[in-house]
Write an enzyme that holds these catalytic residues in place. Structure first.
Site, PDB file in Angstrom:
ATOM      1  N   GLU A  65       0.859  -1.286   0.109  1.00 15.96           N
ATOM      2  CA  GLU A  65       0.068   0.117  -0.129  1.00 15.96           C
ATOM      3  C   GLU A  65       0.729   1.214  -0.035  1.00 15.96           C
ATOM      4  OE1 GLU A  65      -1.871   1.199   3.690  1.00 15.96           O
ATOM      5  OE2 GLU A  65      -3.738   1.814   2.556  1.00 15.96           O
ATOM      6  N   ASP A  66       1.981   1.258   0.636  1.00 10.55           N
ATOM      7  CA  ASP A  66       2.790   2.576   0.750  1.00 10.55           C
ATOM      8  C   ASP A  66       3.430   2.952  -0.509  1.00 10.55           C
ATOM      9  OD1 ASP A  66       2.049   2.751   3.578  1.00 10.55           O
ATOM     10  OD2 ASP A  66       3.451   1.022   4.177  1.00 10.55           O
ATOM     11  N   ARG A  85      13.033   1.437   2.355  1.00 10.15           N
ATOM     12  CA  ARG A  85      11.900   1.091   1.604  1.00 10.15           C
ATOM     13  C   ARG A  85      11.857   1.595  -0.067  1.00 10.15           C
ATOM     14  NH1 ARG A  85       6.020   0.696   4.504  1.00 10.15           N
ATOM     15  NH2 ARG A  85       6.118  -0.544   2.535  1.00 10.15           N
ATOM     16  N   HIS A 157       0.922   5.909  10.466  1.00 12.23           N
ATOM     17  CA  HIS A 157       0.138   6.527   9.203  1.00 12.23           C
ATOM     18  C   HIS A 157      -1.228   7.011   9.442  1.00 12.23           C
ATOM     19  CE1 HIS A 157       2.938   3.989   6.704  1.00 12.23           C
ATOM     20  NE2 HIS A 157       3.469   4.855   6.425  1.00 12.23           N
ATOM     21  N   CYS A 244      -2.629  -2.318   4.532  1.00  9.55           N
ATOM     22  CA  CYS A 244      -1.042  -1.968   3.889  1.00  9.55           C
ATOM     23  C   CYS A 244      -0.667  -3.360   3.274  1.00  9.55           C
ATOM     24  CB  CYS A 244      -0.167  -1.699   5.106  1.00  9.55           C
ATOM     25  SG  CYS A 244      -0.243  -2.761   6.471  1.00  9.55           S
TER      26      CYS A 244
HETATM   27  C1  CIR Z   1       6.944   0.394   8.060  1.00  9.47           C
HETATM   28  O1  CIR Z   1       7.265   0.914   9.258  1.00  9.47           O
HETATM   29  O2  CIR Z   1       6.987   0.910   6.878  1.00  9.47           O
HETATM   30  C2  CIR Z   1       6.397  -1.083   8.029  1.00  9.47           C
HETATM   31  N1  CIR Z   1       6.992  -1.872   8.933  1.00  9.47           N
HETATM   32  C3  CIR Z   1       4.837  -1.183   8.267  1.00  9.47           C
HETATM   33  C4  CIR Z   1       4.209  -0.330   7.129  1.00  9.47           C
HETATM   34  C5  CIR Z   1       2.748  -0.644   7.240  1.00  9.47           C
HETATM   35  N2  CIR Z   1       2.187   0.208   6.198  1.00  9.47           N
HETATM   36  C6  CIR Z   1       0.749   0.665   6.473  1.00  9.47           C
HETATM   37  O3  CIR Z   1       0.315   0.635   7.455  1.00  9.47           O
HETATM   38  N3  CIR Z   1       0.516   1.345   5.216  1.00  9.47           N
END
Ligand code: CIR
Length: 253
Positions: A65-66, A85, A157, A244
């Site tokens: 998702e990110d 990332r 987020h 996510c």
């Molecule tokens: C992070 O900190 O980027 C990952 N461990 C978790 C990301 C979760 N993403 C989201 O809720 N959209």
């Protein structure tokens, strides 16, 4: 038909980014089983799955998702706020290109898809540690939609703090967001005993939420046609939730 873009759990997930959650050992095999169950729930909800190639050396790669925001008929490929990332986006872009035009955010923009909440034609964007003003500006320019910054404290987020049950109804955690910021919507609070329960995913006629949040599920039930639950507690150790792990590609836009 609605497509759900997903990617497998990396064996290196134990080295994921963490912000508000204490690091505990993560059983990657158990996380993978839960992820498979999550994909099955998306299929039950009416999605066709599209998989991005595995990225075993990218610990957070399952949290697709990110890496992209689908809105305004395009996919905006993000520049994630966590440096570790940034390499995730190329493979996602390659996969999405088959289905939808893509536009990339460019430095110095940073933005995580988890910060973007769509309500109708408006995009609310959390000004979290992962998303900056330039990311918000470029998202607005790329989509042509109304993009509204939302201050956020205490949550990773925006969608950790608030999600949409439908375009006129939000589910939110009062510790982290102020519901009046979302205009004249109906606002449902998470159950106080389930602080992380605001992260839910509306897919067609189903609201998908973690099995760990039954009291909040009860609060949501009057406002959605159906509820599907899934065990995601191992993924939650990596600070992930149900939004996510997928990017939804709606043919209706
Ligand atoms: C992070 O900190 O980027 C990952 N461990 C978790 C990301 C979760 N993403 C989201 O809720 N959209």
């Amino acid at each position: 038909m609605l497509r759900a873009v997903t990617r497998s759990v990396s064996p290196s997930i134990g080295h994921c980014e963490l912000t508000h959650v204490e690091r505990v050992p993560i059983d990657a095999a158990r996380a993978a089983v839960q992820h498979t169950a999550y994909e099955a729930v998306l299929i039950d909800a009416g999605c066709t799955l599209v998989r991005v190639p595995d990225a075993p050396d990218q610990p957070d790669a399952v949290f697709v998702e990110d890496t992209a925001v689908v809105a305004g008929g395009i996919a905006v490929i993000t520049r994630p706020g966590a440096r570790s990332r940034r390499a995730e986006v190329d493979s996602v872009e390659h996969t999405l290109r088959e289905f939808i035009p893509v536009v990339r955010l460019e430095a110095p923009a940073t933005l995580d898809g988890g910060d973007v909440l769509r309500l109708g034609d408006r995009l609310f964007v959390g000004t979290s540690a992962r998303t900056n003003d330039e990311g918000i500006r470029q998202l607005r320019a790329a989509t042509g939609l109304e993009v509204i910054p939302v201050p956020l404290t205490g949550a990773l987020h925006l969608k950790t703090a608030v999600t949409a049950l439908d375009p006129e109804t939000i589910l939110y955690q009062p510790r982290w967001v102020e519901p009046a910021q979302f205009g004249s919507v109906r606002a449902v609070e998470v159950d106080p005993s389930e602080p992380f329960a605001a992260n839910t995913l509306r897919v067609n006629d189903s609201l998908v939420l973690p099995a760990a949040h039954p009291r909040t599920a009860e609060r949501c039930a009057p406002f959605v046609p159906g509820i599907l639950t899934v065990e995601v507690d191992e993924l939650a150790k990596a600070e992930g939730g149900v939004t996510c792990c997928s990017i939804l590609l709606d043919p209706e836009g």
